[in-house]
Design an enzyme around this catalytic site. Structure first.
Site, PDB file in Angstrom:
ATOM      1  NE  ARG A 119      94.732  40.235  -5.844  1.00  0.00           N
ATOM      2  CZ  ARG A 119      93.904  39.716  -4.720  1.00  0.00           C
ATOM      3  NH1 ARG A 119      92.698  39.331  -5.221  1.00  0.00           N
ATOM      4  NH2 ARG A 119      94.422  39.757  -3.644  1.00  0.00           N
ATOM      5  CE1 TYR A 154      97.336  49.391  -8.085  1.00  0.00           C
ATOM      6  CE2 TYR A 154      96.859  47.295  -7.462  1.00  0.00           C
ATOM      7  CZ  TYR A 154      97.724  48.429  -7.309  1.00  0.00           C
ATOM      8  OH  TYR A 154      98.554  48.251  -6.475  1.00  0.00           O
ATOM      9  CE  LYS A 202      98.362  37.981  -7.688  1.00  0.00           C
ATOM     10  NZ  LYS A 202      99.016  36.988  -6.920  1.00  0.00           N
ATOM     11  CG  HIS A 262      99.166  33.290  -4.645  1.00  0.00           C
ATOM     12  ND1 HIS A 262      98.274  33.967  -3.600  1.00  0.00           N
ATOM     13  CD2 HIS A 262      99.946  34.526  -5.112  1.00  0.00           C
ATOM     14  CE1 HIS A 262      98.773  35.302  -3.447  1.00  0.00           C
ATOM     15  NE2 HIS A 262      99.640  35.467  -4.373  1.00  0.00           N
ATOM     16  CB  SER A 282      97.189  38.941  -1.344  1.00  0.00           C
ATOM     17  OG  SER A 282      96.953  38.331  -2.412  1.00  0.00           O
ATOM     18  CB  CYS A 330     100.870  36.840   3.900  1.00  0.00           C
ATOM     19  SG  CYS A 330      99.141  37.252   4.372  1.00  0.00           S
ATOM     20  CG  ASP A 381     102.612  36.801  -6.866  1.00  0.00           C
ATOM     21  OD1 ASP A 381     102.190  36.907  -5.658  1.00  0.00           O
ATOM     22  OD2 ASP A 381     101.375  37.274  -7.623  1.00  0.00           O
ATOM     23  NE  ARG A 392     100.585  44.800  -4.369  1.00  0.00           N
ATOM     24  CZ  ARG A 392     100.535  43.655  -4.154  1.00  0.00           C
ATOM     25  NH1 ARG A 392     101.810  42.961  -4.643  1.00  0.00           N
ATOM     26  NH2 ARG A 392      99.837  43.319  -3.371  1.00  0.00           N
TER      27      ARG A 392
HETATM   28  P1  GTP Z   1     101.760  39.727  -2.940  1.00  0.00           P
HETATM   29  O1  GTP Z   1     102.392  40.361  -3.826  1.00  0.00           O
HETATM   30  O2  GTP Z   1     100.142  40.668  -2.423  1.00  0.00           O
HETATM   31  O3  GTP Z   1     100.894  38.145  -3.416  1.00  0.00           O
HETATM   32  O4  GTP Z   1     102.160  39.733  -1.416  1.00  0.00           O
HETATM   33  P2  GTP Z   1     103.446  38.822  -0.767  1.00  0.00           P
HETATM   34  O5  GTP Z   1     103.019  37.731  -0.132  1.00  0.00           O
HETATM   35  O6  GTP Z   1     104.583  38.836  -1.527  1.00  0.00           O
HETATM   36  O7  GTP Z   1     103.974  39.882   0.449  1.00  0.00           O
HETATM   37  P3  GTP Z   1     105.196  40.736   0.708  1.00  0.00           P
HETATM   38  O8  GTP Z   1     106.412  39.856   0.930  1.00  0.00           O
HETATM   39  O9  GTP Z   1     105.293  41.915  -0.166  1.00  0.00           O
HETATM   40  O10 GTP Z   1     104.799  41.223   2.271  1.00  0.00           O
HETATM   41  C1  GTP Z   1     103.980  42.071   2.316  1.00  0.00           C
HETATM   42  C2  GTP Z   1     104.188  42.815   3.926  1.00  0.00           C
HETATM   43  O11 GTP Z   1     104.214  41.691   4.917  1.00  0.00           O
HETATM   44  C3  GTP Z   1     105.170  43.702   3.659  1.00  0.00           C
HETATM   45  O12 GTP Z   1     104.743  44.863   4.295  1.00  0.00           O
HETATM   46  C4  GTP Z   1     106.211  43.034   4.616  1.00  0.00           C
HETATM   47  O13 GTP Z   1     107.087  44.120   5.260  1.00  0.00           O
HETATM   48  C5  GTP Z   1     105.332  42.072   5.376  1.00  0.00           C
HETATM   49  N1  GTP Z   1     106.230  41.209   5.903  1.00  0.00           N
HETATM   50  C6  GTP Z   1     107.093  40.283   5.054  1.00  0.00           C
HETATM   51  N2  GTP Z   1     107.797  39.034   5.591  1.00  0.00           N
HETATM   52  C7  GTP Z   1     107.497  39.508   7.074  1.00  0.00           C
HETATM   53  C8  GTP Z   1     107.852  38.748   8.406  1.00  0.00           C
HETATM   54  O14 GTP Z   1     108.637  37.742   8.203  1.00  0.00           O
HETATM   55  N3  GTP Z   1     107.364  39.433   9.499  1.00  0.00           N
HETATM   56  C9  GTP Z   1     106.582  40.407   9.381  1.00  0.00           C
HETATM   57  N4  GTP Z   1     106.525  40.811  10.694  1.00  0.00           N
HETATM   58  N5  GTP Z   1     106.179  40.985   8.495  1.00  0.00           N
HETATM   59  C10 GTP Z   1     106.634  40.650   7.024  1.00  0.00           C
HETATM   60  C1  SPV Z   2      98.193  39.720  -4.803  1.00  0.00           C
HETATM   61  O1  SPV Z   2      97.148  40.422  -4.551  1.00  0.00           O
HETATM   62  O2  SPV Z   2      98.271  38.543  -4.503  1.00  0.00           O
HETATM   63  C2  SPV Z   2      99.153  40.324  -5.733  1.00  0.00           C
HETATM   64  C3  SPV Z   2      98.680  41.615  -6.385  1.00  0.00           C
HETATM   65  O3  SPV Z   2     100.252  39.767  -6.058  1.00  0.00           O
HETATM   66  S1  SPV Z   2      97.883  41.989  -7.729  1.00  0.00           S
HETATM   67  O4  SPV Z   2      99.098  41.343  -8.838  1.00  0.00           O
HETATM   68  O5  SPV Z   2      97.402  43.167  -7.924  1.00  0.00           O
HETATM   69  O6  SPV Z   2      96.838  40.855  -7.489  1.00  0.00           O
HETATM   70 MN    MN Z   3     100.171  37.852  -5.449  1.00  0.00          MN
END
Ligand code: GTP
Ligand code: SPV
Ligand code: MN
Length: 599
Positions: free
Chosen positions: A72, A214, A223, A243, A265, A267, A290, A381
């Protein structure tokens, strides 16, 4: 092709855009497998998609975006309300008429040499009273296939729309017209950064995006519609567009609680939503990873639906160990973007759980990987249908939604913020949401990764109106007559020791924290009152064997100095941004926290 609708306003809008963008052809999308296959063939022929090995990755494809178009772009994302104050201090504002004039200039002739696709889609189960219909116009086959997975596309949507139903017009172009005889030839089409625009007109409920192909910039149901436009609608109509992941938590006796969680994002939302508990007898199932739309039911509880139909998840770090459910979900019918390609035509990324295979590996930039820099982009992704997740909850498409017992806020905080604490009241919980801070990740292109920034409610990039008014909206929700409000918690899986190692193993072990949250909702948890709020007793979480007693104490410590610094930062740098839009109740909570810490 005959037009599949007699919706006058829709037909008129499509005609207007055709006249403006001047595509070579127009195609109405029906969401069928044939259409999906046709789009993929177009992308393969243009050198933009690589079919993966059909035996290991059936019906799956790799796309590589332009290196400038991998996430983004927050600095090019606009909220165009008539009054700048309605966009507020956290959004980029341009006067709507000025912005439209600029963008009309960019759109003029921008689809030359391309086909204009019209994608009718539903966010939420088709026909559900909570669902919303959008129509995306795009010149990108990549967008069409991703929308097939992420939303409900096709004829049924047009049926629900009828001849005069409401829809959100979503206009998208990659911003790369083709001269006669010219083709993409393996070059991902997009426009330079300073002519990219991701624009929202919340008063008109309309989206105009230009220049990026993207994810969150281009799949406009996600979003743009389900968060930025929907948040403005939710404010007007008394509900919440957030979110947040949604998960179903079942205890060993079979009792069920649904939990929603807002983390910024990249996290950990996808990972928490698909978690495999390490504690016996507990079960986590996925409703969404999400976005959550939450409305009060007649019983006063908040009911949440996942408006999406797929996962657009972060690939790096996803492995059979960290997230086996995601690994199963992406076993077939999946689009991969900016991951590495092995010589066996399979995918690979950092943290996939096994070494890169021998032989040539092509990195996310399309070059032979020299094994120095990362092979997959940090924001690479996968796009996969939600129903392919083995942990998908039976209720995931229930049009009535699921009743939410607990709301979690969190972010990546190496220090200060404990593993978990619970708010003393709804107002205290809203205060905690308003001060969320997190180390910036690779999910946005133009903010410096690694630094901590405030990301209130994980909505900083996604709130479609003044964030001060958004805080007030959350407080008002808490005053709804007859409301059975969820409990609010603040979690932090990302604490680090002085030497940089994680204090908490995270992932499946987060189930220990979910168990305590469940028990707190039932009124059976073991807790202590601290200046921060309600916290688990020393033994309440039953620490995993890998976490020492000293580390556990650190994770659950009230860091008085750290919090006083946090309070000073909120008081001097965060809250002043909102001026007189800052609800006084939040300042009261800040003062009360400071007083409790100083007592
Ligand atoms: P968006 O799709 O961007 O909104 O992200 P999201 O909040 O769904 O994040 P996602 O679960 O994909 O995690 C992002 C990164 O954080 C990945 O590389 C995970 O491996 C890492 N991660 C997720 N949960 C944990 C956790 O409990 N501990 C640690 N250390 N890392 C984590
Ligand atoms: C985020 O950035 O919080 C996402 C990925 O979930 S995107 O759809 O590219 O914004
Ligand atoms: Mn997101």
């Amino acid at each position: 092709m005959p037009t599949p609708t007699s919706h006058a306003k829709l037909l008129q809008w499509v005609e207007e855009i055709v006249t403006l963008c001047r595509p070579d052809a127009v195609q109405w999308c029906d969401g069928s497998q044939d259409e999906y296959d046709q789009m993929i063939q177009l992308a393969v022929a243009a050198g933009l998609a690589t079919p993966l090995d059909a035996a290991t990755r059936p019906n799956s494809y790799l796309f590589r975006s332009d290196p400038s178009d991998v996430a983004r772009v927050e600095n090019r994302t606009y909220i165009a309300s008539r009054n700048p104050e309605d966009a507020g201090p956290t959004n980029n504002w341009i006067d709507p008429e000025t912005l439209k004039a600029t963008m009309r200039g960019l759109y003029a002739g921008c689809m030359a040499g391309r086909t204009l696709f019209v994608i009718p889609f539903s966010m939420g189960p088709v026909g559900s009273p909570i669902a919303k219909i959008g129509v995306e116009i795009t010149d990108s086959p990549y967008v069409v296939v991703n929308m097939h997975i992420m939303t409900r596309v096709g004829g049924k949507v047009l049926e629900v729309l009828g001849t005069d139903g409401e829809f959100v017009p979503c206009l998208h172009s990659v911003g790369k017209p083709l001269a006669p005889g010219q083709a993409d030839n393996g070059v991902w089409p997009c426009a330079p950064l300073d002519s990219k625009y991701i624009s929202h007109f919340p008063e008109e409920r309309m989206i105009w995006a230009y220049g990026s192909g993207y994810g969150g910039n281009a799949l406009l149901g996600k979003k743009c519609l389900a968060l930025r436009i929907a948040s403005a609608q939710a404010r007007d109509e008394g509900w919440l567009a957030e979110h947040m992941l949604i998960l179903k938590l079942t205890n060993p006796l079979g009792a069920v609680r649904f939990v929603a969680a807002a983390f910024p994002s990249a996290c950990g939302k996808t990972n928490l939503a698909m978690l495999v508990p390490t504690i016996a007898g507990w079960k986590v199932e996925t409703v969404g990873d999400d976005i959550a739309w939450m409305k009060f039911g007649k019983d006063g509880q908040l009911y949440a639906i996942n408006p999406e139909a797929g996962f657009f998840g972060v690939a790096p770090g996803t492995s059979s160990k960290s997230n086996p459910n995601a690994m199963s979900a992406i076993a077939r019918n999946t689009i991969f973007t900016n991951v590495a390609l092995t010589s066996a035509n399979d995918i690979w990324w950092e943290g996939i759980g096994y070494e890169p295979p021998a032989g040539e590996v092509i990195d996310w930039k399309g070059k032979s990987w020299e094994r120095k820099e990362v092979a997959a982009h940090a924001n690479a992704r996968f796009t996969a249908p939600a129903h392919q997740c083995p942990a998908i909850a039976a209720e995931w498409q229930d049009p009535a939604g699921v009743p939410i017992s607990a709301i979690l806020f969190g972010g990546r905080r190496p220090g200060t913020v404990p593993l978990v604490h619970q708010a003393l009241s709804w107002q205290h919980g809203v205060f905690l949401g308003s001060i969320v801070g997190s180390e910036v990740t690779a999910a946005a292109l133009d903010v410096q990764a690694g630094t901590v920034r405030r990301d209130p409610f994980a909505m900083l990039p996604f709130c479609g109106y003044n964030m001060g008014d958004y805080f007030a909206h959350w407080l008002r929700i808490g005053e709804t007559a007859g409301a059975q409000l969820p409990q609010i918690f603040f979690v932090n899986w990302f604490r680090k020791a002085a030497d940089g190692r994680w204090l908490w193993p995270g992932y499946g072990e987060n189930s220990r924290v979910l168990r305590w949250i469940f028990e707190q909702c039932e009124g059976t948890g073991k807790f202590v009152l601290t200046p921060l709020g309600i916290m688990p007793t020393d033994d309440a979480l039953d620490a995993p064997a890998s976490v020492s007693a000293a580390d556990m104490a650190e994770l659950l410590k009230v860091d008085r100095e750290g919090w006083l610094a946090e309070i000073a930062d909120v008081r001097s740098r965060h809250y002043p941004k909102f001026g007189d839009k800052l609800p006084p109740a939040l300042l009261q909570e800040l003062d009360a926290l400071q007083a409790r810490l100083s007592a």
